[in-house]
Design a protein around this motif. Structure first.
Motif, short mmCIF file in Angstrom:
data_model
loop_
_atom_site.label_atom_id
_atom_site.label_comp_id
_atom_site.label_asym_id
_atom_site.label_seq_id
_atom_site.Cartn_x
_atom_site.Cartn_y
_atom_site.Cartn_z
N ALA A 183 -9.37 3.70 -5.08
CA ALA A 183 -8.01 3.60 -5.65
C ALA A 183 -7.83 2.37 -6.51
O ALA A 183 -6.77 2.19 -7.11
CB ALA A 183 -6.99 3.60 -4.51
N LEU A 218 0.81 -1.22 0.00
CA LEU A 218 0.00 0.00 0.00
C LEU A 218 0.85 1.27 0.00
O LEU A 218 0.31 2.36 -0.22
CB LEU A 218 -0.93 0.00 1.21
CG LEU A 218 -2.04 -1.06 1.22
CD1 LEU A 218 -2.86 -0.95 2.49
CD2 LEU A 218 -2.93 -0.95 -0.01
N TYR A 234 -8.11 -0.95 -5.50
CA TYR A 234 -7.46 -2.10 -4.87
C TYR A 234 -8.06 -3.41 -5.35
O TYR A 234 -7.35 -4.38 -5.60
CB TYR A 234 -7.55 -2.01 -3.35
CG TYR A 234 -6.84 -3.14 -2.64
CD1 TYR A 234 -5.50 -3.05 -2.30
CD2 TYR A 234 -7.52 -4.33 -2.33
CE1 TYR A 234 -4.85 -4.09 -1.68
CE2 TYR A 234 -6.86 -5.37 -1.70
CZ TYR A 234 -5.53 -5.25 -1.38
OH TYR A 234 -4.88 -6.30 -0.76
N TYR A 238 -2.19 4.86 -3.40
CA TYR A 238 -2.85 4.79 -2.09
C TYR A 238 -2.35 5.88 -1.13
O TYR A 238 -2.71 5.87 0.04
CB TYR A 238 -2.59 3.42 -1.46
CG TYR A 238 -3.00 2.26 -2.34
CD1 TYR A 238 -4.31 2.08 -2.74
CD2 TYR A 238 -2.04 1.34 -2.78
CE1 TYR A 238 -4.68 1.02 -3.55
CE2 TYR A 238 -2.40 0.28 -3.59
CZ TYR A 238 -3.72 0.13 -3.98
OH TYR A 238 -4.08 -0.92 -4.78
N LEU A 267 -9.84 2.59 -0.47
CA LEU A 267 -9.25 1.43 -1.14
C LEU A 267 -10.02 1.08 -2.41
O LEU A 267 -9.43 0.79 -3.46
CB LEU A 267 -9.24 0.22 -0.19
CG LEU A 267 -8.17 0.23 0.90
CD1 LEU A 267 -8.47 -0.85 1.95
CD2 LEU A 267 -6.79 -0.01 0.30
#
Length: 288
Positions: A179, A153, A181, A158, A176
């Motif tokens: 972004a 991360l 993830y 992030y 998250l």
């Protein structure tokens, strides 16, 4: 003289007889004990370290509570160092490893489904995911996976998350997802649901304004210095695609397997299940 000799011989003969009698009455040979009948007992398990390998126990399915108890201290330690809420790390691990029962978690100690990236030099394993034979990271211990998740991360995509408070689990969950993830559209909602169901927020720790500023400065410096060589492809690639089915009233394992085009046995193996019993709210992993 002859009479004297006869008398001496008589005495010697009498002494010899008495000695033989004494030996026969009190033999110096120990008596042999009588056999004692004992009930049959199964052989005891051999302790490790005496030259005989200990039998390997079959893998058992972990529950969410058992998983949390096992790994909460690691999540808290990572939170104190990097500022990632322990609740977020535990929820991600629960979700992405199916309570530690996924193939990746059991065979590769990969509890966050993190794929290989150009800078990864550790072990690798291959499973079908977004593409056939996608490359995933392999760790020696589960603890290494938790630590590498923090390191993973620490990249530009992030960076804004580390400006959040380390007990702001809702902000982290939504950040998250924003972004990229994971590709699951309900990823943030699933994380928040897990955190509140298991009260994982109890492991988060607030920090003062000065503590937050100090942590942010360290983390942001590490992001700039250590991740400067990231490629554009790495920046835009989601770490893992996660497909989770949350058990609802009336669900059966066979019905769930049919819904996702799987065999029941395959689904049981993927989640480390020994029986087909389910409970409402249980998370069933339906992809590697």
């Amino acid at each position: 003289m002859k009479q004297y000799l006869y008398a001496l011989l008589a005495i010697l003969s009498l002494t010899s007889c008495l000695s033989k009698q004494d030996v026969l009455q009190k033999p110096r040979v120990a008596k042999r004990g009588q056999p004692v009948h004992r009930p049959h007992k199964p052989p005891q398990a051999t302790k490790p370290g005496n030259g005989t390998p200990k039998a390997t126990k079959p893998a058992t399915s972990l529950s969410g509570l058992a998983y949390i108890e096992r790994y909460k201290d690691i999540a808290i330690a990572e939170m104190e160092e990097y500022g990632i809420p322990a609740s977020i790390k535990l929820a991600q691990a629960l979700l992405e490893s199916g309570n530690g029962n996924s193939t990746l978690a059991r065979e590769a100690n990969n509890h966050f489904g993190i794929k290989c990236t150009p800078e990864w030099t550790g072990g690798t394993t291959y499973h079908d995911d977004d593409r056939r034979n996608d490359c995933f990271r392999v760790y020696k211990r589960p603890e290494d996976s938790f630590h590498d998740h923090s390191q993973f991360l620490l990249r530009k995509r992030y960076a804004a998350l580390f400006e959040l408070d380390k007990d702001d689990y809702k902000g982290w969950a939504r950040g998250l997802k924003a972004a990229g993830y994971a590709t699951n559209p309900r990823y943030a909602d699933l994380l928040i649901s897990l955190i509140e169901r298991y009260q994982l927020y109890q492991y988060d720790r607030p920090e003062t304004k000065d503590q937050k500023s100090h942590r942010e400065a360290i983390v942001q410096t590490e992001i700039v210095e250590n991740k400067a060589g990231e490629t554009a492809a790495t920046e835009t690639k989601a770490s893992v695609r996660i497909d989770i089915h949350e058990v609802k009233q009336g669900d059966t394992l066979a019905a769930i397997a049919r819904k996702y085009g799987m065999e029941t046995a395959e689904l049981m193996d993927l989640n480390g299940l020994k029986t087909e019993s389910l409970f409402i709210g249980q998370l069933i992993l339906v992809s590697q």
